[in-house]
Design an enzyme around this catalytic site. Sequence first.
Site, PDB file in Angstrom:
ATOM      1  N   THR A   1       0.830  -1.199   0.000  1.00 24.84           N
ATOM      2  CA  THR A   1       0.000   0.000   0.000  1.00 24.84           C
ATOM      3  C   THR A   1       0.867   1.253   0.000  1.00 24.84           C
ATOM      4  O   THR A   1       1.948   1.263   0.599  1.00 24.84           O
ATOM      5  CB  THR A   1      -0.953   0.007   1.215  1.00 24.84           C
ATOM      6  OG1 THR A   1      -1.670   1.232   1.230  1.00 24.84           O
ATOM      7  CG2 THR A   1      -0.213  -0.122   2.538  1.00 24.84           C
TER       8      THR A   1
ATOM      9  N   SER B   1      -1.860   3.345  10.440  1.00 26.10           N
ATOM     10  CA  SER B   1      -2.836   2.496  11.153  1.00 26.10           C
ATOM     11  C   SER B   1      -2.174   1.140  11.407  1.00 26.10           C
ATOM     12  O   SER B   1      -1.163   0.809  10.771  1.00 26.10           O
ATOM     13  CB  SER B   1      -4.109   2.273  10.324  1.00 26.10           C
ATOM     14  OG  SER B   1      -3.844   1.386   9.238  1.00 26.10           O
TER      15      SER B   1
ATOM     16  N   LYS C   1       1.355  -4.085   6.572  1.00 24.10           N
ATOM     17  CA  LYS C   1       1.939  -4.122   5.221  1.00 24.10           C
ATOM     18  C   LYS C   1       3.439  -3.846   5.273  1.00 24.10           C
ATOM     19  O   LYS C   1       4.203  -4.392   4.486  1.00 24.10           O
ATOM     20  CB  LYS C   1       1.265  -3.070   4.331  1.00 24.10           C
ATOM     21  CG  LYS C   1      -0.208  -3.317   4.077  1.00 24.10           C
ATOM     22  CD  LYS C   1      -0.372  -4.511   3.168  1.00 24.10           C
ATOM     23  CE  LYS C   1      -1.727  -4.516   2.515  1.00 24.10           C
ATOM     24  NZ  LYS C   1      -1.970  -5.700   1.704  1.00 24.10           N
TER      25      LYS C   1
HETATM   26  P1  NAD Z   1     -11.149  -7.339   0.053  1.00 20.72           P
HETATM   27  O1  NAD Z   1     -11.418  -7.363   1.505  1.00 20.72           O
HETATM   28  O2  NAD Z   1     -12.252  -7.011  -0.877  1.00 20.72           O
HETATM   29  O3  NAD Z   1     -10.540  -8.756  -0.408  1.00 20.72           O
HETATM   30  C1  NAD Z   1      -9.592  -9.459   0.349  1.00 20.72           C
HETATM   31  C2  NAD Z   1      -9.905 -10.938   0.187  1.00 20.72           C
HETATM   32  O4  NAD Z   1      -8.921 -11.699   0.897  1.00 20.72           O
HETATM   33  C3  NAD Z   1     -11.270 -11.322   0.761  1.00 20.72           C
HETATM   34  O5  NAD Z   1     -12.021 -12.037  -0.194  1.00 20.72           O
HETATM   35  C4  NAD Z   1     -10.922 -12.173   1.978  1.00 20.72           C
HETATM   36  O6  NAD Z   1     -11.894 -13.184   2.219  1.00 20.72           O
HETATM   37  C5  NAD Z   1      -9.569 -12.742   1.608  1.00 20.72           C
HETATM   38  N1  NAD Z   1      -8.723 -13.082   2.770  1.00 20.72           N
HETATM   39  C6  NAD Z   1      -8.399 -12.276   3.820  1.00 20.72           C
HETATM   40  N2  NAD Z   1      -7.625 -12.946   4.698  1.00 20.72           N
HETATM   41  C7  NAD Z   1      -7.444 -14.190   4.191  1.00 20.72           C
HETATM   42  C8  NAD Z   1      -6.768 -15.346   4.658  1.00 20.72           C
HETATM   43  N3  NAD Z   1      -6.117 -15.362   5.826  1.00 20.72           N
HETATM   44  N4  NAD Z   1      -6.791 -16.475   3.881  1.00 20.72           N
HETATM   45  C9  NAD Z   1      -7.452 -16.481   2.711  1.00 20.72           C
HETATM   46  N5  NAD Z   1      -8.134 -15.414   2.225  1.00 20.72           N
HETATM   47  C10 NAD Z   1      -8.124 -14.279   2.963  1.00 20.72           C
HETATM   48  O7  NAD Z   1      -9.904  -6.353  -0.189  1.00 20.72           O
HETATM   49  P2  NAD Z   1      -9.461  -5.598  -1.538  1.00 20.72           P
HETATM   50  O8  NAD Z   1      -9.990  -4.232  -1.491  1.00 20.72           O
HETATM   51  O9  NAD Z   1      -9.704  -6.464  -2.708  1.00 20.72           O
HETATM   52  O10 NAD Z   1      -7.902  -5.509  -1.280  1.00 20.72           O
HETATM   53  C11 NAD Z   1      -7.057  -6.571  -1.735  1.00 20.72           C
HETATM   54  C12 NAD Z   1      -5.609  -6.266  -1.398  1.00 20.72           C
HETATM   55  O11 NAD Z   1      -5.226  -5.059  -2.040  1.00 20.72           O
HETATM   56  C13 NAD Z   1      -5.343  -6.069   0.083  1.00 20.72           C
HETATM   57  O12 NAD Z   1      -4.113  -6.685   0.420  1.00 20.72           O
HETATM   58  C14 NAD Z   1      -5.243  -4.582   0.258  1.00 20.72           C
HETATM   59  O13 NAD Z   1      -4.382  -4.267   1.296  1.00 20.72           O
HETATM   60  C15 NAD Z   1      -4.699  -4.135  -1.088  1.00 20.72           C
HETATM   61  N6  NAD Z   1      -5.124  -2.768  -1.433  1.00 20.72           N
HETATM   62  C16 NAD Z   1      -6.449  -2.459  -1.589  1.00 20.72           C
HETATM   63  C17 NAD Z   1      -6.825  -1.148  -1.911  1.00 20.72           C
HETATM   64  C18 NAD Z   1      -8.264  -0.729  -2.093  1.00 20.72           C
HETATM   65  O14 NAD Z   1      -8.499   0.483  -2.288  1.00 20.72           O
HETATM   66  N7  NAD Z   1      -9.228  -1.625  -2.045  1.00 20.72           N
HETATM   67  C19 NAD Z   1      -5.826  -0.185  -2.082  1.00 20.72           C
HETATM   68  C20 NAD Z   1      -4.480  -0.525  -1.912  1.00 20.72           C
HETATM   69  C21 NAD Z   1      -4.138  -1.836  -1.583  1.00 20.72           C
HETATM   70  N1  USQ Z   2     -11.416   9.848   4.164  1.00 20.90           N
HETATM   71  C1  USQ Z   2     -12.321  10.894   4.290  1.00 20.90           C
HETATM   72  N2  USQ Z   2     -13.635  10.586   4.252  1.00 20.90           N
HETATM   73  C2  USQ Z   2     -14.113   9.317   4.082  1.00 20.90           C
HETATM   74  C3  USQ Z   2     -13.183   8.262   3.936  1.00 20.90           C
HETATM   75  C4  USQ Z   2     -11.846   8.567   3.991  1.00 20.90           C
HETATM   76  O1  USQ Z   2     -11.933  12.058   4.432  1.00 20.90           O
HETATM   77  O2  USQ Z   2     -15.319   9.124   4.058  1.00 20.90           O
HETATM   78  C5  USQ Z   2      -9.978  10.137   4.178  1.00 20.90           C
HETATM   79  C6  USQ Z   2      -9.188   9.389   5.249  1.00 20.90           C
HETATM   80  O3  USQ Z   2      -9.151  10.104   6.471  1.00 20.90           O
HETATM   81  C7  USQ Z   2      -7.822   9.241   4.597  1.00 20.90           C
HETATM   82  C8  USQ Z   2      -8.141   9.162   3.115  1.00 20.90           C
HETATM   83  O4  USQ Z   2      -9.461   9.680   2.941  1.00 20.90           O
HETATM   84  O5  USQ Z   2      -7.060  10.391   4.802  1.00 20.90           O
HETATM   85  C9  USQ Z   2      -8.107   7.753   2.544  1.00 20.90           C
HETATM   86  O6  USQ Z   2      -8.962   6.942   3.313  1.00 20.90           O
HETATM   87  P1  USQ Z   2      -9.646   5.621   2.694  1.00 20.90           P
HETATM   88  O7  USQ Z   2     -10.554   5.047   3.717  1.00 20.90           O
HETATM   89  O8  USQ Z   2     -10.166   5.927   1.352  1.00 20.90           O
HETATM   90  O9  USQ Z   2      -8.352   4.710   2.450  1.00 20.90           O
HETATM   91  P2  USQ Z   2      -7.351   4.029   3.477  1.00 20.90           P
HETATM   92  O10 USQ Z   2      -7.873   3.940   4.846  1.00 20.90           O
HETATM   93  O11 USQ Z   2      -6.011   4.684   3.312  1.00 20.90           O
HETATM   94  O12 USQ Z   2      -7.294   2.549   2.915  1.00 20.90           O
HETATM   95  C10 USQ Z   2      -7.578   2.198   1.563  1.00 20.90           C
HETATM   96  C11 USQ Z   2      -7.745   0.702   1.503  1.00 20.90           C
HETATM   97  C12 USQ Z   2      -6.430   0.052   1.923  1.00 20.90           C
HETATM   98  C13 USQ Z   2      -5.305   0.584   1.071  1.00 20.90           C
HETATM   99  C14 USQ Z   2      -5.236   2.106   1.081  1.00 20.90           C
HETATM  100  C15 USQ Z   2      -4.275   2.659   0.050  1.00 20.90           C
HETATM  101  O13 USQ Z   2      -8.799   0.285   2.362  1.00 20.90           O
HETATM  102  O14 USQ Z   2      -6.544  -1.357   1.786  1.00 20.90           O
HETATM  103  O15 USQ Z   2      -4.085   0.064   1.535  1.00 20.90           O
HETATM  104  O16 USQ Z   2      -6.533   2.625   0.712  1.00 20.90           O
HETATM  105  S1  USQ Z   2      -3.438   4.103   0.635  1.00 20.90           S
HETATM  106  O17 USQ Z   2      -4.442   5.056   1.113  1.00 20.90           O
HETATM  107  O18 USQ Z   2      -2.684   4.653  -0.474  1.00 20.90           O
HETATM  108  O19 USQ Z   2      -2.599   3.667   1.730  1.00 20.90           O
END
Ligand code: NAD
Ligand code: USQ
Length: 384
Positions: free
Chosen positions: A144, A179, A185
């Site tokens: 991330t 967090s 990560k």
């Molecule tokens: P998500 O919660 O939608 O999907 C994660 C999946 O992993 C789920 O289906 C869950 O059941 C599975 N999982 C969790 N723990 C597990 C375990 N121990 N064994 C097997 N399966 C397991 O999350 P997402 O939004 O698709 O995010 C996927 C990855 O991408 C995460 O690692 C997250 O940190 C990263 N990421 C997401 C975002 C975002 O904006 N969604 C941004 C940056 C990074």
């Molecule tokens: N935020 C608001 N209002 C909202 C939601 C979020 O102001 O309703 C702000 C938060 O305070 C933060 C920023 O927006 O400053 C991003 O928050 P977010 O909830 O959109 O994202 P974050 O908590 O950082 O996590 C998400 C994914 C995580 C991933 C991360 C990428 O859930 O899995 O790792 O985005 S990053 O932000 O680049 O670290």
Amino acid sequence: MKVIVIGGDGYCGWATALHLSNQGYDVGILDNLSRRYWDSKLGVDTLTPIAPIQKRIKRWQELTGKTIDLFVGDITDYSFLSQTLRQFEPEAIVHFGEQRSAPYSMIDREHAVFTQVNNVVGTLNILYAMKEDFPEAHLVKLGTMGEYGTPNIDIEEGYITIEHNGRKDTLPYPKQPGSFYHLSKVHDSHNIHFACKIWGLRATDLNQGVVYGVLTEETGMDEMLINRLDYDGVFGTALNRFCIQAAIGHPLTVYGKGGQTRGFLDIRDTVRCIDIAIKNPAEEGKFRVFNQFTELFSIKDLAEMVQKAGQAIGLKVEIDNLDNPRVELDEHYFNAKNTKLLDLGLQPHYLSDSLLDSLLNFAEKYKGRVDKEQILPTVSWHRK
Ligand code: NAD
Ligand code: USQ
């Protein structure tokens, strides 16, 4: 080429599994389906009605003739993980399978411990399984952008060259995550880096920004393939939440001043970045880091863009500056590099009026499923 997608039932993982299958990879999904369980324990649900994973995969096969193997189980269970990998024999392992919500990890001690055990132990098990049976496989791990925090200097891609007391070295970029989730990560990155060094494994850490959007070429093919779209205060992320809030007439929830700047990308680019990383594997022994985002936005700017796009389709959209439940800077310098994926051929889908329009329309279509009680943030970072 055989690719296992760990976390393939989730938001990024499902879209990626279908995209890779469509590209001709032989795909397997490993997931313990825990995300569906966490939602139900919190009493929240995705905006979109997602089908059970078995039905999703069956529908994909009916539509395309392509099969996806399914392995339901937990990667913190080493014997399940190693047996599954031996059965599937992956050449690339794409790892999305973690607890990924920052607020979830900050609920209380139990959730912080769970997040770190789930994420760190799961990744460590993958590293051991690779060392034992698949030392040649390529690990593509979702990290991330939040690992870096918000330093007052430019953010490089994983490493920074420093001169100190007349000597020079290229070192891992300093990490200041915000967090217990983001910290998990960082711990993963250290473990993967170390495993590459001592065992000669190859890995790519994709430091992804916040993902937005819901449709990809593949998930848009059929209602049964629809992807999840989270809007609640725990799992919902900034831009997706704002579009859904606009659709139901809820003021947009900007935390604090909204000067928080983050990297963002369209989910259509997430799936392509994974394909690019697989097609260009890291060298043996190399821990490679790519920053995976396409644009930088402040939260305030995003809210104003959604307000404007909403007004254009007749919605009345207000913006609320709520007390920030998180401990983070809400005005700061932020300039991160992201050239490595572009150099390998990524052609970004930049955030456009048409994307906002389609996301708003999508949100309108399913707004009857929104539980308004789940919009406001409930988890605080503060000591109280
Ligand atoms: P998500 O919660 O939608 O999907 C994660 C999946 O992993 C789920 O289906 C869950 O059941 C599975 N999982 C969790 N723990 C597990 C375990 N121990 N064994 C097997 N399966 C397991 O999350 P997402 O939004 O698709 O995010 C996927 C990855 O991408 C995460 O690692 C997250 O940190 C990263 N990421 C997401 C975002 C975002 O904006 N969604 C941004 C940056 C990074
Ligand atoms: N935020 C608001 N209002 C909202 C939601 C979020 O102001 O309703 C702000 C938060 O305070 C933060 C920023 O927006 O400053 C991003 O928050 P977010 O909830 O959109 O994202 P974050 O908590 O950082 O996590 C998400 C994914 C995580 C991933 C991360 C990428 O859930 O899995 O790792 O985005 S990053 O932000 O680049 O670290």
